[in-house]
Design a protein around this motif. Structure first.
Motif, mmCIF file in Angstrom:
data_model
loop_
_atom_site.group_PDB
_atom_site.id
_atom_site.type_symbol
_atom_site.label_atom_id
_atom_site.label_comp_id
_atom_site.label_asym_id
_atom_site.label_seq_id
_atom_site.Cartn_x
_atom_site.Cartn_y
_atom_site.Cartn_z
ATOM 1 N N UNK A 80 -7.589 8.612 0.826
ATOM 2 C CA UNK A 80 -7.122 9.416 1.973
ATOM 3 C C UNK A 80 -8.183 9.359 3.042
ATOM 4 N N UNK A 81 -8.271 8.241 3.736
ATOM 5 C CA UNK A 81 -9.335 8.086 4.720
ATOM 6 C C UNK A 81 -9.261 9.177 5.786
ATOM 7 N N UNK A 88 0.038 5.742 8.462
ATOM 8 C CA UNK A 88 -0.927 4.698 8.854
ATOM 9 C C UNK A 88 -1.515 4.029 7.616
ATOM 10 N N UNK A 89 -1.784 4.847 6.607
ATOM 11 C CA UNK A 89 -2.343 4.302 5.364
ATOM 12 C C UNK A 89 -1.330 3.358 4.713
ATOM 13 N N UNK A 121 1.525 14.324 -3.784
ATOM 14 C CA UNK A 121 1.785 15.643 -3.187
ATOM 15 C C UNK A 121 1.126 15.787 -1.822
ATOM 16 N N UNK A 122 -0.033 15.143 -1.677
ATOM 17 C CA UNK A 122 -0.767 15.210 -0.412
ATOM 18 C C UNK A 122 -0.040 14.482 0.715
ATOM 19 N N UNK A 123 0.982 13.679 0.354
ATOM 20 C CA UNK A 123 1.703 12.925 1.374
ATOM 21 C C UNK A 123 1.253 11.477 1.464
ATOM 22 N N UNK A 124 0.144 11.151 0.791
ATOM 23 C CA UNK A 124 -0.379 9.781 0.862
ATOM 24 C C UNK A 124 0.251 8.897 -0.216
ATOM 25 N N UNK A 180 8.895 10.249 4.572
ATOM 26 C CA UNK A 180 8.982 10.340 6.032
ATOM 27 C C UNK A 180 8.668 9.039 6.774
ATOM 28 N N UNK A 181 7.820 8.181 6.201
ATOM 29 C CA UNK A 181 7.385 7.047 7.018
ATOM 30 C C UNK A 181 8.040 5.711 6.703
ATOM 31 N N UNK A 182 8.898 5.655 5.697
ATOM 32 C CA UNK A 182 9.568 4.366 5.439
ATOM 33 C C UNK A 182 10.831 4.548 4.615
#
Ligand SMILES: [Zn+2]
Length: 260
Positions: A80-81, A88-89, A121-124, A180-182
């Protein structure tokens, strides 16, 4: 005791099992290139979040994961940069998976894989790779992945043949219906499941094709109110030149548009 009349044997009508229809179904119809028969196809939305298409995709995915005869499971974390959003990750790391595979192919030997992305869970994101490969050293794998993504936590384990890896992974996808992102959460290497030849399955070259924004059944009822319909599959009806409507015997469950 008097005679009790034997129960008459009930004859079950022979009809295909009822299959749920995608709530977003539309109808695509057209005329066969050769025959002059008309075909009407019920489409489906194919979304993971659809109550009908989602479970169907899960079933197909299980089948496809198992078809590759995997023998190892690799988990790749992404870290989790600081200052970087999950999307983005994902964008930065998903392209590194094929890079890692190239490296393995060069250094270790032939490998085919299916990639399933899971969101923590963190979304990453992190990745599960179901692979068919020779032995791969965990430390080397970790080093290569770290070189590509700066994340080094990598797990590799042999898949026990009794362990249902496909069900295990598809569980993630049903648990998280949307990310959410793909929308593209799985991918497969070219040699993953060499498709069996399916020469018998007809393909249709339709002319005068058009799309109607109604369900297949409503389309048929509207345009062919007098036609006899014995039974109907949810996705394909053939309208013969005599105006008769027949269902298509092919299971539509095997349709796989390759877009995961
Ligand atoms: Zn649907």
């Amino acid at each position: 005791m008097g005679n009790v009349a034997a129960m008459p044997e009930t004859v079950q009508p022979t009809a295909p099992p009822s299959v749920a229809i995608c709530p977003q179904q539309q109808t695509v119809c057209g005329r066969d290139y050769n025959g002059g028969w008309k075909h009407a196809f019920g489409t489906r939305c194919n979304r993971w979040s659809c109550e009908v298409c989602g479970p169907q995709r899960t079933r197909l995915l299980c089948k496809r994961l198992a078809a590759g005869k995997p023998n190892r499971l690799i988990t790749l974390t992404c870290g989790r940069p600081a200052g970087r959003e999950p999307g983005e990750v994902w964008e930065a790391t998903r392209r590194q998976v094929p890079e890692l595979i190239r490296k393995i192919r060069k250094q270790v030997g032939d490998i085919e894989y299916a990639r399933v992305m899971e969101v923590h869970k963190s979304g990453y994101p992190h990745y599960h790779l179901v692979v068919r490969s020779p032995f791969i050293d965990q430390q080397l794998l970790s080093k290569w992945w770290c070189h590509l993504t700066e994340a080094f936590i990598v797990d590799i384990r042999k898949v026990n043949p009794t362990w249902k890896v496909a069900e295990y992974l598809s569980k993630y996808l049903t648990k998280q219906l949307t990310v959410p992102f793909t929308t593209s959460r799985c991918s497969f290497s070219r040699g993953w499941d060499l498709k069996e030849e399916d020469d018998d399955k007809p393909t249709y070259d339709l002319r005068e094709a058009s799309r109607e924004s109604c369900k297949l059944r409503s389309y048929l009822d509207w345009y062919y109110p007098d036609a006899e319909i014995d039974w109907l599959t949810p996705s394909h009806a053939i309208i013969t030149s005599a105006g008769q409507i027949i269902g298509d015997l092919w299971e539509d469950d095997d349709d796989d548009d390759g877009n995961w």
